[in-house]
Design a protein around this motif. Structure first.
Motif, mmCIF file in Angstrom:
data_model
loop_
_atom_site.group_PDB
_atom_site.id
_atom_site.type_symbol
_atom_site.label_atom_id
_atom_site.label_comp_id
_atom_site.label_asym_id
_atom_site.label_seq_id
_atom_site.Cartn_x
_atom_site.Cartn_y
_atom_site.Cartn_z
ATOM 1 N N ALA A 192 0.835 -1.200 0.000
ATOM 2 C CA ALA A 192 0.000 0.000 0.000
ATOM 3 C C ALA A 192 0.869 1.249 0.000
ATOM 4 O O ALA A 192 0.477 2.287 -0.546
ATOM 5 N N VAL A 193 2.049 1.144 0.603
ATOM 6 C CA VAL A 193 2.951 2.283 0.724
ATOM 7 C C VAL A 193 4.357 1.768 1.011
ATOM 8 O O VAL A 193 4.524 0.664 1.542
ATOM 9 N N ILE A 194 5.331 2.580 0.656
ATOM 10 C CA ILE A 194 6.720 2.328 1.032
ATOM 11 C C ILE A 194 7.172 3.489 1.902
ATOM 12 O O ILE A 194 7.007 4.650 1.537
ATOM 13 N N PHE A 195 7.730 3.155 3.064
ATOM 14 C CA PHE A 195 8.363 4.145 3.925
ATOM 15 C C PHE A 195 9.851 3.854 3.928
ATOM 16 O O PHE A 195 10.262 2.690 3.913
ATOM 17 N N CYS A 196 10.657 4.913 3.976
ATOM 18 C CA CYS A 196 12.096 4.710 4.096
ATOM 19 C C CYS A 196 12.703 5.796 4.960
ATOM 20 O O CYS A 196 12.114 6.862 5.156
ATOM 21 N N SER A 197 13.875 5.504 5.467
ATOM 22 C CA SER A 197 14.681 6.499 6.153
ATOM 23 C C SER A 197 14.913 7.664 5.196
ATOM 24 O O SER A 197 14.940 7.482 3.974
ATOM 25 N N ASP A 198 15.112 8.845 5.756
ATOM 26 C CA ASP A 198 15.406 9.994 4.903
ATOM 27 C C ASP A 198 16.893 10.114 4.566
ATOM 28 O O ASP A 198 17.294 11.042 3.863
ATOM 29 N N LEU A 199 17.716 9.180 5.035
ATOM 30 C CA LEU A 199 19.131 9.199 4.686
ATOM 31 C C LEU A 199 19.304 8.710 3.247
ATOM 32 O O LEU A 199 18.607 7.798 2.792
ATOM 33 N N ALA A 200 20.239 9.313 2.534
ATOM 34 C CA ALA A 200 20.382 9.121 1.087
ATOM 35 C C ALA A 200 20.497 7.660 0.672
ATOM 36 O O ALA A 200 19.942 7.269 -0.358
ATOM 37 N N ARG A 201 21.177 6.834 1.452
ATOM 38 C CA ARG A 201 21.376 5.443 1.034
ATOM 39 C C ARG A 201 20.070 4.653 1.030
ATOM 40 O O ARG A 201 19.870 3.783 0.194
ATOM 41 N N ALA A 202 19.155 4.971 1.941
ATOM 42 C CA ALA A 202 17.848 4.310 1.943
ATOM 43 C C ALA A 202 16.977 4.845 0.810
ATOM 44 O O ALA A 202 16.296 4.083 0.118
ATOM 45 N N VAL A 203 17.007 6.158 0.608
ATOM 46 C CA VAL A 203 16.246 6.769 -0.489
ATOM 47 C C VAL A 203 16.738 6.227 -1.823
ATOM 48 O O VAL A 203 15.934 5.860 -2.694
ATOM 49 N N GLU A 204 18.056 6.146 -1.996
ATOM 50 C CA GLU A 204 18.624 5.628 -3.247
ATOM 51 C C GLU A 204 18.225 4.172 -3.461
ATOM 52 O O GLU A 204 17.955 3.748 -4.591
ATOM 53 N N THR A 205 18.162 3.401 -2.390
ATOM 54 C CA THR A 205 17.727 2.002 -2.512
ATOM 55 C C THR A 205 16.313 1.936 -3.071
ATOM 56 O O THR A 205 16.039 1.195 -4.020
ATOM 57 N N VAL A 206 15.402 2.731 -2.506
ATOM 58 C CA VAL A 206 14.005 2.730 -2.965
ATOM 59 C C VAL A 206 13.911 3.249 -4.401
ATOM 60 O O VAL A 206 13.219 2.667 -5.238
ATOM 61 N N GLU A 207 14.609 4.338 -4.702
ATOM 62 C CA GLU A 207 14.535 4.906 -6.046
ATOM 63 C C GLU A 207 15.103 3.953 -7.087
ATOM 64 O O GLU A 207 14.560 3.835 -8.190
ATOM 65 N N THR A 208 16.175 3.251 -6.745
ATOM 66 C CA THR A 208 16.755 2.284 -7.673
ATOM 67 C C THR A 208 15.844 1.077 -7.832
ATOM 68 O O THR A 208 15.642 0.580 -8.947
ATOM 69 N N ALA A 209 15.271 0.610 -6.738
ATOM 70 C CA ALA A 209 14.395 -0.565 -6.789
ATOM 71 C C ALA A 209 13.095 -0.294 -7.537
ATOM 72 O O ALA A 209 12.602 -1.153 -8.269
ATOM 73 N N TYR A 210 12.552 0.907 -7.356
ATOM 74 C CA TYR A 210 11.203 1.181 -7.840
ATOM 75 C C TYR A 210 11.117 2.362 -8.802
ATOM 76 O O TYR A 210 10.037 2.933 -8.983
ATOM 77 N N GLY A 211 12.236 2.725 -9.409
ATOM 78 C CA GLY A 211 12.213 3.757 -10.429
ATOM 79 C C GLY A 211 11.751 5.111 -9.927
ATOM 80 O O GLY A 211 11.107 5.859 -10.649
ATOM 81 N N GLY A 212 12.051 5.421 -8.683
ATOM 82 C CA GLY A 212 11.705 6.720 -8.140
ATOM 83 C C GLY A 212 10.244 6.881 -7.802
ATOM 84 O O GLY A 212 9.752 7.989 -7.688
ATOM 85 N N TRP A 213 9.541 5.873 -7.593
ATOM 86 C CA TRP A 213 8.119 5.815 -7.249
ATOM 87 C C TRP A 213 7.750 6.904 -6.248
ATOM 88 O O TRP A 213 7.407 6.622 -5.108
ATOM 89 N N PRO A 214 7.828 8.184 -6.615
ATOM 90 C CA PRO A 214 7.727 9.260 -5.627
ATOM 91 C C PRO A 214 6.328 9.502 -5.066
ATOM 92 O O PRO A 214 6.195 10.025 -3.968
ATOM 93 N N ALA A 215 5.304 9.142 -5.780
ATOM 94 C CA ALA A 215 3.953 9.466 -5.307
ATOM 95 C C ALA A 215 3.592 8.690 -4.049
ATOM 96 O O ALA A 215 2.747 9.122 -3.279
ATOM 97 N N VAL A 216 4.228 7.563 -3.820
ATOM 98 C CA VAL A 216 3.838 6.726 -2.696
ATOM 99 C C VAL A 216 4.979 6.508 -1.704
ATOM 100 O O VAL A 216 4.734 6.262 -0.544
#
Length: 183
Positions: free
Chosen positions: A50-74
């Motif tokens: 339903a949603v992805i939450f991540c740490s705001d530290l760059a390495r966690a954000v980069e993991t999510v963006e790389t995994a999900y193509g920057g899925w920013p809306a969710v």
């Protein structure tokens, strides 16, 4: 009902490969880490959550963006999912950090925080999660200290046992958060 949590640590970083404790520094994924993050996206399809939450530290954000193509809306960044702040000892060798962990359960790292403080902010995050995502399945991408906090809060493991054990990476962990958790 409950919230079903799938927990993944951020992917492999250049600091991980160099044996340095990154703490609250941003960190960046290594080439291998970017490959592992892409694998996360294949292993855990975005439609499963339903949603992805991540740490705001760059390495966690980069993991999510790389995994999900920057899925920013969710994808939602949350500072409460940050790694432990090692303060003045940020960047120390991981072996040195491991020797200090037990002493830092309640006593903060100089200029930083304790593992108990990580547990407290993770608990605050979980209270909000229970209220807002009841009956849903969510993905959390964060750090080892937050996984210890989840194991402590939701599985009753002692912090001493958790910080003393070597970090055993695996393809995610599962937790169930009751809707009345800590009300």
């Amino acid at each position: 009902m409950a919230v079903d949590i799938v927990y993944e640590t951020h992917s492999l970083t250049t600091d991980n490969e160099a044996g340095r404790a990154t703490g609250w520094l941003p960190g960046e994924l290594s080439e291998s880490g970017r490959g592992f993050a892409r694998e996360l996206g294949r292993r855990r399809p975005v439609d499963d959550f339903a949603v992805i939450f991540c740490s705001d530290l760059a390495r966690a954000v980069e993991t999510v963006e790389t995994a999900y193509g920057g899925w920013p809306a969710v994808a939602r960044r949350d500072h409460r999912l940050r790694e432990c702040d090692y303060g003045e000892l940020t960047g120390m060798p991981v072996d040195e950090l491991a020797r200090q962990r037990r002493a830092r359960i309640d006593a903060p790292f100089p200029g930083g925080e304790s593992y108990r403080q990580v547990v407290d902010r993770t608990a605050e995050f979980l209270r909000d999660l229970a209220e807002g995502w009841d009956g849903r399945r969510v993905l959390l991408v964060s750090h080892s200290a937050n996984r210890w906090a989840l194991d402590h809060l939701l599985h009753g493991r002692t912090l001493a046992d958790l910080v003393d054990a070597p970090f055993g990476w695996q393809e995610g962990w599962s937790y169930r958060l009751p809707d009345d958790w800590r009300r």
